[in-house]
Design a protein around this motif. Structure first.
Motif, PDB file in Angstrom:
ATOM      1  N   ILE A  69       0.842  -1.211   0.000  1.00  0.00           N
ATOM      2  CA  ILE A  69       0.000   0.000   0.000  1.00  0.00           C
ATOM      3  C   ILE A  69       0.868   1.248   0.000  1.00  0.00           C
ATOM      4  CG2 ILE A  69      -1.742   1.289   1.282  1.00  0.00           C
ATOM      5  CD1 ILE A  69      -2.744  -1.460   2.341  1.00  0.00           C
ATOM      6  N   ALA A  70       1.917   1.247   0.822  1.00  0.00           N
ATOM      7  CA  ALA A  70       2.798   2.414   0.870  1.00  0.00           C
ATOM      8  C   ALA A  70       3.538   2.610  -0.441  1.00  0.00           C
ATOM      9  CB  ALA A  70       3.791   2.273   2.024  1.00  0.00           C
ATOM     10  N   ALA A  71       3.952   1.519  -1.077  1.00  0.00           N
ATOM     11  CA  ALA A  71       4.695   1.619  -2.342  1.00  0.00           C
ATOM     12  C   ALA A  71       3.807   2.125  -3.472  1.00  0.00           C
ATOM     13  CB  ALA A  71       5.302   0.270  -2.714  1.00  0.00           C
ATOM     14  N   LEU A  72       2.525   1.771  -3.459  1.00  0.00           N
ATOM     15  CA  LEU A  72       1.616   2.286  -4.479  1.00  0.00           C
ATOM     16  C   LEU A  72       1.381   3.783  -4.274  1.00  0.00           C
ATOM     17  CD1 LEU A  72      -1.013  -0.594  -4.762  1.00  0.00           C
ATOM     18  CD2 LEU A  72       0.695   0.097  -6.466  1.00  0.00           C
TER      19      LEU A  72
ATOM     20  N   VAL B 291      -4.915  -1.148   7.651  1.00  0.00           N
ATOM     21  CA  VAL B 291      -5.009   0.162   8.314  1.00  0.00           C
ATOM     22  C   VAL B 291      -3.624   0.794   8.431  1.00  0.00           C
ATOM     23  CG1 VAL B 291      -5.634   1.334  10.449  1.00  0.00           C
ATOM     24  CG2 VAL B 291      -7.094  -0.511   9.570  1.00  0.00           C
ATOM     25  N   ASP B 292      -2.645   0.011   8.864  1.00  0.00           N
ATOM     26  CA  ASP B 292      -1.292   0.541   9.020  1.00  0.00           C
ATOM     27  C   ASP B 292      -0.656   0.864   7.676  1.00  0.00           C
ATOM     28  OD1 ASP B 292      -1.695   0.247  11.679  1.00  0.00           O
ATOM     29  OD2 ASP B 292      -0.257  -1.374  11.982  1.00  0.00           O
ATOM     30  N   GLY B 293      -0.999   0.103   6.644  1.00  0.00           N
ATOM     31  CA  GLY B 293      -0.508   0.416   5.302  1.00  0.00           C
ATOM     32  C   GLY B 293      -1.019   1.759   4.821  1.00  0.00           C
TER      33      GLY B 293
ATOM     34  N   GLN C 175       1.031   4.370   6.570  1.00  0.00           N
ATOM     35  CA  GLN C 175       2.364   4.485   5.984  1.00  0.00           C
ATOM     36  C   GLN C 175       2.321   5.205   4.650  1.00  0.00           C
ATOM     37  OE1 GLN C 175       5.535   3.417   6.995  1.00  0.00           O
ATOM     38  NE2 GLN C 175       4.644   3.120   9.023  1.00  0.00           N
ATOM     39  N   ALA C 176       1.258   5.005   3.891  1.00  0.00           N
ATOM     40  CA  ALA C 176       1.139   5.649   2.582  1.00  0.00           C
ATOM     41  C   ALA C 176       0.891   7.146   2.707  1.00  0.00           C
ATOM     42  CB  ALA C 176       0.014   4.993   1.776  1.00  0.00           C
TER      43      ALA C 176
ATOM     44  N   GLU D  49      -6.068  12.308  -9.388  1.00  0.00           N
ATOM     45  CA  GLU D  49      -5.721  11.541  -8.204  1.00  0.00           C
ATOM     46  C   GLU D  49      -5.670  10.044  -8.507  1.00  0.00           C
ATOM     47  OE1 GLU D  49      -7.575  14.208  -4.567  1.00  0.00           O
ATOM     48  OE2 GLU D  49      -8.770  12.574  -5.424  1.00  0.00           O
ATOM     49  N   SER D  50      -4.892   9.337  -7.713  1.00  0.00           N
ATOM     50  CA  SER D  50      -4.906   7.880  -7.772  1.00  0.00           C
ATOM     51  C   SER D  50      -5.731   7.359  -6.607  1.00  0.00           C
ATOM     52  CB  SER D  50      -3.471   7.334  -7.695  1.00  0.00           C
ATOM     53  OG  SER D  50      -2.799   7.808  -6.546  1.00  0.00           O
ATOM     54  N   TRP D  51      -6.668   6.462  -6.904  1.00  0.00           N
ATOM     55  CA  TRP D  51      -7.576   5.917  -5.899  1.00  0.00           C
ATOM     56  C   TRP D  51      -7.338   4.411  -5.763  1.00  0.00           C
ATOM     57  CZ3 TRP D  51     -13.206   8.117  -6.837  1.00  0.00           C
ATOM     58  CH2 TRP D  51     -13.177   9.515  -6.706  1.00  0.00           C
ATOM     59  N   LEU D  52      -7.306   3.934  -4.525  1.00  0.00           N
ATOM     60  CA  LEU D  52      -7.132   2.515  -4.243  1.00  0.00           C
ATOM     61  C   LEU D  52      -8.221   2.057  -3.277  1.00  0.00           C
ATOM     62  CD1 LEU D  52      -5.354  -0.062  -4.533  1.00  0.00           C
ATOM     63  CD2 LEU D  52      -4.061   0.744  -2.535  1.00  0.00           C
ATOM     64  N   VAL D  53      -8.974   1.045  -3.680  1.00  0.00           N
ATOM     65  CA  VAL D  53     -10.002   0.454  -2.822  1.00  0.00           C
ATOM     66  C   VAL D  53      -9.418  -0.799  -2.180  1.00  0.00           C
ATOM     67  CG1 VAL D  53     -12.297  -0.600  -2.740  1.00  0.00           C
ATOM     68  CG2 VAL D  53     -11.874   1.392  -4.217  1.00  0.00           C
TER      69      VAL D  53
END
Length: 419
Positions: A142-145, A161-163, A166-167, A199-203
């Motif tokens: 998640i952080a890398a994305l 949640v923690d990812g 970090q992101a 924006e970039s969106w991640l579900v």
């Protein structure tokens, strides 16, 4: 050059200001809230084993009776399967007990590559990448994305949640397993600013939720994600290996080509250790360069990779363990409901919902008196008013052991006036 050996020592005056920590006070506060945990060593990683009280720093003493474990995520019982153990031992002899370095340095072995090819084939993806743990996988991926906005199910695992933290992404939480609420929140975000097109969106969603035992409506979520041009990450930690050809819910629903990022673990149904991510070639190449929990961690141990590969082979080629698991799940669910308990979910995770936290923990303790280990789960892990016993049967439990578990629940339930 000075020969003076009698120079005054450096000033060691201790500060009168205390900027340290007080672990005892923190433990006392946790104890007061009823959230103190202790380690309870087991003799074996099996469906039945002696369990010791926490000895702290002293040697462990197993002086109690054998107890039945309905608390492990080793759903297929492969952690102690002879074939999986042999695979781990053979890999240790041939490759080594540890990877020795980051995969990007010298820790990338043929065992890792073979496991990743098999995972990619199972998940119907171009490529896979294994991490040292499932937690490290979610946080790192998640952080890398680096999404600008994440939309996360309210009951997602702590690693997700923690990812998100970090992101550093803006996090929008949607109602549990509710594609309509997800769509509404995505609509709201899209209409709030003209700049969101850039924006970039991640579900983010689990497929099987570890505390409720329910399944995300992935097809409807895919429809919503695609309507907004977003990406979808599905955490298959509690599903990998439990469906046809060793796949998860994504494969069961025929959605492999609609889920951009498939994550899972090797430490549950595959009886080993580690996590993985599967997706496109470009995604994996990006992650092995940018996921800090991969780049800066020693590679997954070769024996763990060898064991996971053999367990995956068994899950793909032999239906025996899977059929036994689902039969045990059916037998337990029917028996618990017939006894009068409220059982949630639709998977191998059977949450016996009690409601009150004290009642749940009392039931946990009374079950242990009957030599049954099934953990009580209370807030903040689950919402207030939904404290429960989390029952997780294994393929290796016998009919007699399932019946012992049901008898213990009935007797404990009546003893505590819960039935």
């Amino acid at each position: 050059m000075s020969g003076d050996t009698d120079a005054a020592p450096a000033d060691r005056t201790r500060s009168t200001t205390d900027r340290g920590f007080d672990p005892k006070a923190r433990l006392a506060e946790r104890e007061q809230r009823g959230l103190r945990r202790d380690l309870t060593p087991v003799a074996e990683v099996t469906a039945r084993t002696p369990i010791a009280d926490d000895p702290k720093g002293d040697p462990v003493a197993f002086d109690g009776p054998e107890q039945l474990l309905f608390a492990t995520n080793d759903y297929l019982g492969l952690a102690c399967d002879d074939r999986v153990q042999r695979a781990a031992a053979e890999t240790a002899r041939e490759v080594g007990t540890g990877a020795g370095a980051s995969r990007l340095v010298t820790g990338d072995t043929l065992t890792h590559r073979a496991l990743e090819r098999d995972l990619a084939d199972t998940k119907e993806a171009e490529r896979a990448l294994v991490f040292s743990s499932g937690y490290a996988t979610n946080v790192g991926v998640i952080a890398a994305l680096g999404p600008d906005v994440v939309f996360s199910d309210e009951l997602n695992h702590a690693s997700i949640v923690d990812g998100c933290r970090q992101a550093g992404a803006e996090t929008v939480v949607y109602d549990h397993c509710d594609p309509s609420d997800l769509r509404g929140k995505m609509d709201e975000r899209a209409s709030r600013s003209q700049s969101t097109g850039d924006e970039s969106w991640l579900v983010l969603t689990d497929s099987v939720f570890s505390m409720d035992g329910d399944v995300a409506p992935l097809a409807d979520i895919c429809d919503t994600v695609e309507a907004f041009g977003a990406w979808l990450l599905v955490d298959e930690a509690h599903a990998t290996g439990l469906y046809e050809d060793g796949g998860g819910i994504v494969q069961r629903e025929g959605l492999s080509d609609r889920v951009h990022v498939q994550m899972g673990t090797l430490s549950k149904a595959l009886g080993s250790q580690g996590g993985y991510v599967a997706g496109s070639e470009a995604l994996i190449e990006h992650l092995l360069n940018a996921a800090r929990s991969f780049v800066f961690s020693t590679g997954l141990t070769p024996p763990a990779a060898g064991a996971a590969r053999e367990a995956l082979r068994i899950a793909r080629e032999d239906d025996t363990h899977r059929d036994r698991l689902w039969e045990n799940v059916r037998r337990l669910r029917d028996g618990l409901e017939d006894a009068g308990f409220e059982v949630w979910g639709e998977t191998q995770i059977l949450p016996v919902v009690v409601g009150d936290r004290e009642d749940a923990m009392a039931l946990d303790a009374r079950l242990r008196d009957h030599d049954i280990v099934a953990p009580g789960i209370r807030p903040p892990t689950v919402p207030e008013g939904t404290s429960r016993i989390r029952v997780a049967p294994m393929a290796t439990h016998t009919e007699t052991e399932i019946d012992r578990c049901l008898t213990a629940f009935r007797e404990a339930g009546h003893e505590l006036n819960l039935l």
